[in-house]
Design a protein around this motif. Structure first.
Motif, PDB file in Angstrom:
ATOM      1  N   CYS A  80      -0.921   6.237  -4.516  1.00 26.43           N
ATOM      2  CA  CYS A  80      -0.884   5.056  -3.654  1.00 26.43           C
ATOM      3  C   CYS A  80       0.544   4.917  -3.138  1.00 26.43           C
ATOM      4  N   CYS A 127      -4.341  -2.375  -4.867  1.00 26.48           N
ATOM      5  CA  CYS A 127      -3.625  -3.112  -3.812  1.00 26.48           C
ATOM      6  C   CYS A 127      -4.251  -2.942  -2.429  1.00 26.48           C
ATOM      7  N   TRP A 154      -0.719   6.843 -11.385  1.00 23.50           N
ATOM      8  CA  TRP A 154      -1.127   5.651 -10.622  1.00 23.50           C
ATOM      9  C   TRP A 154      -1.083   4.411 -11.516  1.00 23.50           C
ATOM     10  N   CYS A 165      -6.777   1.816  -2.219  1.00 17.58           N
ATOM     11  CA  CYS A 165      -6.307   1.741  -3.608  1.00 17.58           C
ATOM     12  C   CYS A 165      -7.073   0.620  -4.300  1.00 17.58           C
ATOM     13  N   GLU A 169       2.475   1.583  -3.950  1.00 19.78           N
ATOM     14  CA  GLU A 169       2.884   1.251  -5.314  1.00 19.78           C
ATOM     15  C   GLU A 169       3.616   2.375  -6.039  1.00 19.78           C
TER      16      GLU A 169
HETATM   17 ZN   LIG Z   1      -2.039   0.583  -4.632  1.00 20.88          ZN
END
Ligand SMILES: [Zn+2]
Length: 281
Positions: A261, A244, A180, A241, A264
């Motif tokens: 996520c 974002c 992530w 997330c 992303e």
């Molecule tokens: Zn994100």
């Protein structure tokens, strides 16, 4: 499941608590927990703890020229207690009794007995097959070229980063956090990354050091059984997330899951639940 940051803080706290303590006796009530028979465990009697350190995800307790190499597997914990374990304590696998009444215990929760220990000559630890086959330590991060070589394999990043022979210390929780942080899909192949992506993944290893810093600030002298893991995406499916705001998704496997996520890490794609698609076949 203890991974590099959890085992690192465990080793630091045990080192501070145990260094210099003399062993009265040592026994292994756990069935098949000891993977070595020579020297016998009671050879520790009369010796002092000289250091507690970590290699990969394994704690190593040193007693001069002998060392206890421990593999916690998924449910093992190594802690020091002020009093002796009750004979009815079914969780204890190895008991190292110290002068003054304290006791170092390898305990394991749940019904499965999978944690193990080896008593080795201190100089033989590095040559043990579980240690000799480890890849470079994930923290402190290896040099970029060594890291790039370690992960240049045609395998998905999620299992690749958890493979201790590729890189040592990462397991099912921290792999999600590292991917992530690097904004990379768990299903990207290690050998199909651009130099920029390899650089991002390498830089993302700092989350392991951040976790150790977090434990240093939040954990006192006594180690709790369950550490306050500062996870932001692992097991957080359905939550926003933290970066974002997109909804964190999950892919479930038989014994574990991966969280990511989609905005992303996977170009907006929500990956199929492997558990569900297998049932539908
Ligand atoms: Zn994100």
């Amino acid at each position: 499941m203890p991974e590099l940051p959890e085992v690192e803080i465990t080793a630091r706290r045990l080192d501070a608590a145990l260094r210099g303590a003399t062993v009265e006796s040592a026994v292994a009530p756990g069935m098949n927990v000891m993977k070595t028979f020579q020297p016998p465990l009671d050879e520790l009697a009369g010796r002092a703890v000289t250091a507690v350190r970590r290699v990969g995800k394994m704690p190593v307790v040193e007693f001069g020229d002998l060392a206890l190499l421990v593999h916690l597997m998924s449910a093992g914990r190594l802690r020091v207690f002020e009093k002796r374990a009750s004979p009815r304590d079914r969780a204890s696998r190895v008991l190292v009794r110290l002068e003054g009444g304290r006791e170092l215990r390898l305990r394991e929760f749940g019904s499965k007995q999978r944690a193990w220990a080896k008593l080795l000559a201190a100089g033989a630890v590095a040559a043990d097959e579980m240690v000799a086959t480890l890849g470079p330590e994930a923290w402190p991060a290896p040099p970029l070229d060594a890291f790039a070589a370690a992960i240049d394999q045609p395998r998905h990043l999620h299992p690749l980063l958890r493979d201790q022979r590729a890189i040592a210390g990462i397991g099912r929780s921290w792999v999600d956090e590292i991917l992530w942080e690097a904004r990379l899909s768990p299903f990207k192949q290690g050998s199909e990354m651009s130099p920029a992506e390899v650089g991002r993944l390498h830089a993302a290893l700092h989350v392991l050091g951040d976790a150790i810093d977090h434990y240093e600030e939040t954990i006192g002298e006594e180690l709790p059984d369950k550490l306050p893991m500062p996870l932001r995406v692992h097991r957080r499916e359905g939550e926003p997330c933290p970066r974002c705001g997109a909804t964190i998704e999950a892919v479930f496997f038989a014994e574990h899951q991966t969280n990511y996520c989609p905005a992303e890490q996977t170009g907006g794609r929500v990956l199929k639940d492997r558990r569900l698609s297998r049932l539908l076949k």
